[in-house]
Design an enzyme around this catalytic site. Structure first.
Site, PDB file in Angstrom:
ATOM      1  N   HIS A   1      -6.252  -0.597  -6.891  1.00 39.63           N
ATOM      2  CA  HIS A   1      -6.512  -1.332  -5.634  1.00 39.63           C
ATOM      3  C   HIS A   1      -7.987  -1.381  -5.240  1.00 39.63           C
ATOM      4  O   HIS A   1      -8.342  -2.157  -4.360  1.00 39.63           O
ATOM      5  CB  HIS A   1      -5.742  -0.706  -4.462  1.00 39.63           C
ATOM      6  CG  HIS A   1      -4.258  -0.730  -4.604  1.00 39.63           C
ATOM      7  ND1 HIS A   1      -3.556  -1.894  -4.849  1.00 39.63           N
ATOM      8  CD2 HIS A   1      -3.326   0.264  -4.539  1.00 39.63           C
ATOM      9  CE1 HIS A   1      -2.253  -1.599  -4.920  1.00 39.63           C
ATOM     10  NE2 HIS A   1      -2.091  -0.300  -4.745  1.00 39.63           N
TER      11      HIS A   1
HETATM   12  N1  ZLM Z   1      -1.202   3.654   7.000  1.00 41.60           N
HETATM   13  N2  ZLM Z   1      -0.871  10.628   5.380  1.00 41.60           N
HETATM   14  C1  ZLM Z   1      -0.404   2.747  -3.312  1.00 41.60           C
HETATM   15  C2  ZLM Z   1      -1.103   2.689  -1.966  1.00 41.60           C
HETATM   16  C3  ZLM Z   1      -0.178   2.396  -0.814  1.00 41.60           C
HETATM   17  C4  ZLM Z   1      -1.363   0.371   4.850  1.00 41.60           C
HETATM   18  C5  ZLM Z   1       0.134   1.621   6.470  1.00 41.60           C
HETATM   19  C6  ZLM Z   1      -1.464   5.048   6.666  1.00 41.60           C
HETATM   20  C7  ZLM Z   1       1.146   5.045   2.881  1.00 41.60           C
HETATM   21  C8  ZLM Z   1       0.982   6.332   3.520  1.00 41.60           C
HETATM   22  C9  ZLM Z   1      -1.766   8.736   4.253  1.00 41.60           C
HETATM   23  C10 ZLM Z   1      -1.036  11.939   5.999  1.00 41.60           C
HETATM   24  C11 ZLM Z   1      -0.872   2.868  -5.817  1.00 41.60           C
HETATM   25  C12 ZLM Z   1      -0.395   0.667   3.713  1.00 41.60           C
HETATM   26  C13 ZLM Z   1      -0.043   3.131   6.247  1.00 41.60           C
HETATM   27  C14 ZLM Z   1      -0.564   6.039   7.337  1.00 41.60           C
HETATM   28  C15 ZLM Z   1      -2.252   1.409   6.943  1.00 41.60           C
HETATM   29  C16 ZLM Z   1       0.688   3.098   2.050  1.00 41.60           C
HETATM   30  C17 ZLM Z   1      -1.928   9.964   4.860  1.00 41.60           C
HETATM   31  C18 ZLM Z   1       1.891   8.234   4.659  1.00 41.60           C
HETATM   32  C19 ZLM Z   1       0.610   8.815   4.735  1.00 41.60           C
HETATM   33  O1  ZLM Z   1       1.324  10.727   5.850  1.00 41.60           O
HETATM   34  C20 ZLM Z   1       0.397  10.108   5.357  1.00 41.60           C
HETATM   35  C21 ZLM Z   1      -2.398  12.249   6.479  1.00 41.60           C
HETATM   36  C22 ZLM Z   1      -0.472   8.143   4.191  1.00 41.60           C
HETATM   37  C23 ZLM Z   1      -0.289   6.894   3.574  1.00 41.60           C
HETATM   38  C24 ZLM Z   1       2.059   7.003   4.063  1.00 41.60           C
HETATM   39  N3  ZLM Z   1       0.161   4.137   2.691  1.00 41.60           N
HETATM   40  C25 ZLM Z   1       2.307   4.516   2.334  1.00 41.60           C
HETATM   41  N4  ZLM Z   1       1.982   3.287   1.834  1.00 41.60           N
HETATM   42  C26 ZLM Z   1      -0.060   1.897   1.639  1.00 41.60           C
HETATM   43  C27 ZLM Z   1      -0.960   2.165   0.439  1.00 41.60           C
HETATM   44  C28 ZLM Z   1      -1.361   3.137  -4.386  1.00 41.60           C
HETATM   45  O2  ZLM Z   1       0.292   3.614  -6.086  1.00 41.60           O
HETATM   46  O3  ZLM Z   1      -0.557   1.510  -6.027  1.00 41.60           O
HETATM   47  C29 ZLM Z   1      -1.947   3.207  -6.861  1.00 41.60           C
HETATM   48  C30 ZLM Z   1      -2.478   4.576  -6.821  1.00 41.60           C
HETATM   49  N5  ZLM Z   1      -0.870   1.455   2.734  1.00 41.60           N
HETATM   50  O4  ZLM Z   1       0.742   0.247   3.702  1.00 41.60           O
HETATM   51  C31 ZLM Z   1      -1.128   0.876   6.121  1.00 41.60           C
HETATM   52  C32 ZLM Z   1      -1.084  -0.567   5.893  1.00 41.60           C
HETATM   53  C33 ZLM Z   1      -2.427   2.917   6.723  1.00 41.60           C
HETATM   54 ZN    ZN Z   2       1.659   2.212  -6.581  1.00 40.58          ZN
END
Ligand code: ZLM
Ligand code: ZN
Ligand code: CA
Length: 373
Positions: free
Chosen positions: A136
């Site tokens: 990404h």
């Molecule tokens: N929020 N903590 C895949 C990348 C997926 C963006 C919604 C963050 C999370 C997720 C981080 C604890 C690959 C989005 C989510 C909360 C804006 C995503 C930190 C939980 C946590 O508990 C959490 C401090 C975090 C992040 C859930 N983020 C789930 N999904 C995605 C990114 C990467 O596998 O493709 C390659 C390595 N982000 O959905 C938000 C819109 C940030």
């Molecule tokens: Zn992934």
């Protein structure tokens, strides 16, 4: 089944980095994978190398100077004062400024760049970097747990030698950073299989096919929840076979994101270890120089299983692998079933409804047919 010369890149420091308490991305999984690869006695059957760390200069082959300068200096303490004044390099909780973030990125990127060099100079048939696959990351910003796009940097290295490179992405998320980097060129074909619909990053429809000279050279395979091995193979095999026929790549980079496995904490597919590794086995048969990279994967014990098994597939020894896990220092951690397996669960496969998957396969094959002479 003839042997392949395999080079495996691993830096023992990888597992020491942490994105912070509660973050789903755990660099430790790469060290545990190494431990299991060692327990299965695979290290003596391949070249095991510690990659050179990527320098800031080498990263600017893709990223902007401003972003690399920022990443090289940011710390958990200074991130607040360094952000603002219009700088949007790290946004939100997905990409924290953790301790050692730049070193972690230089290990991940160094592994993919070295893997490309090793393939291009002819010393390996298959090169592996489980610390890579961070698809990404963008030219001027971090995204989705990825800071430096090791894949783009690795492919740029391959392009110094090879006329055409194929990039395949089986992570549950769309490989947007790699697609965007090569969207307007026909020297790299990208093909991502991913969940689409109310899911990060929200891109990757079948209408997104590349632009200008790159028109037709980005392939997207958008999927719904619950895809099984059989259904996944029914799109993967014919689409990849068709790409190999019409595009004739000189090298292939396979991003083996393990969040497409059944039971992943973030993913929503229902693919088993064998179903995932089938992609490696399928490509290995063609005898085209191949690079295997990591990526996502959030149910750590399953990530470790599949990457260890895929290392065995690269070596061509998977038939001789003991399905009972060998003793290793993380053994207890693999309970309750101490076996090399990731099993299917009972979730519904939303892809086979209304012949959806057939339509997706037919569309992709038609798009590829247009490239044929
Ligand atoms: N929020 N903590 C895949 C990348 C997926 C963006 C919604 C963050 C999370 C997720 C981080 C604890 C690959 C989005 C989510 C909360 C804006 C995503 C930190 C939980 C946590 O508990 C959490 C401090 C975090 C992040 C859930 N983020 C789930 N999904 C995605 C990114 C990467 O596998 O493709 C390659 C390595 N982000 O959905 C938000 C819109 C940030
Ligand atoms: Zn992934
Ligand atoms: Ca993908």
């Amino acid at each position: 089944m003839s042997k392949r010369r395999v080079t495996y890149y691993y830096d023992p420091d990888t597992g020491a980095y942490t994105y912070g308490l509660g973050h789903l991305m755990k660099p430790h999984r790469v060290s545990v994978t190494h431990e299991l690869v060692n327990a299965y006695d695979m290290l003596g059957q391949m070249h095991v190398l510690k990659p050179r760390r990527a320098t800031p200069e080498s990263m600017t082959a893709f990223h902007t100077d401003e972003y690399i300068h920022f990443l090289n200096r940011v710390t958990p303490e200074t991130v607040e004062e360094m952000t603002g004044h219009g700088s949007r390099f790290l946004v939100g909780d997905d990409n924290p400024a953790f301790e050692g973030v730049f070193e972690f990125c230089s290990i991940s990127a160094g592994g993919s760049i070295c893997a490309s060099e090793r393939i291009a100079d002819g010393s390996a048939d298959i090169a592996i970097n489980w610390a890579g696959g961070l698809h990404h990351a963008k030219k001027r910003e971090a995204s989705g747990f990825c800071y430096i796009n090791d894949i783009v940097l690795g492919i740029l290295e391959l392009l110094r030698t090879y006329p055409r490179v194929l990039y395949i992405d089986i992570d549950c998320h769309h490989g947007d950073g790699v697609e965007e980097a090569f969207y307007t060129t026909d020297r790299v074909m990208t093909c991502s299989f991913h969940k689409f619909g109310e899911y990060f990053p929200g891109t990757g429809t079948q209408e997104d096919r590349g632009r200008g000279k790159g028109k037709g050279y980005s392939i997207n395979v958008p999927l719904k929840d619950g895809i099984t091995d059989e259904a996944f193979q029914s799109v993967f095999d014919p689409i990849i076979a068709k790409i190999l026929e019409v595009y004739r790549p000189s090298a292939v980079v396979l991003q083996c994101g393990a969040d497409s496995l059944a039971g992943d904490r973030l993913g929503c597919f229902n693919i088993t270890m064998e179903g995932h590794a089938h992609c490696v086995q399928f490509l290995r048969k063609y005898n085209i120089p191949l690079i295997l990279l990591g990526g996502g994967g959030y149910t750590v014990k399953n990530v470790v299983r599949v990457w260890a098994y895929e290392t065995a597939c690269a070596l061509g020894i998977e038939a001789d692998i003991d399905p009972n896990l060998p003793w290793n220092s993380y053994f207890e951690w693999f309970g309750p079933r101490y076996r090399l397996e990731v099993l299917e669960n009972n979730m519904e496969d939303l892809n086979v409804r209304d012949g959806l998957l057939d339509k997706i396969r037919i569309t992709a094959l038609q798009q590829l047919q247009e490239l044929a002479p």
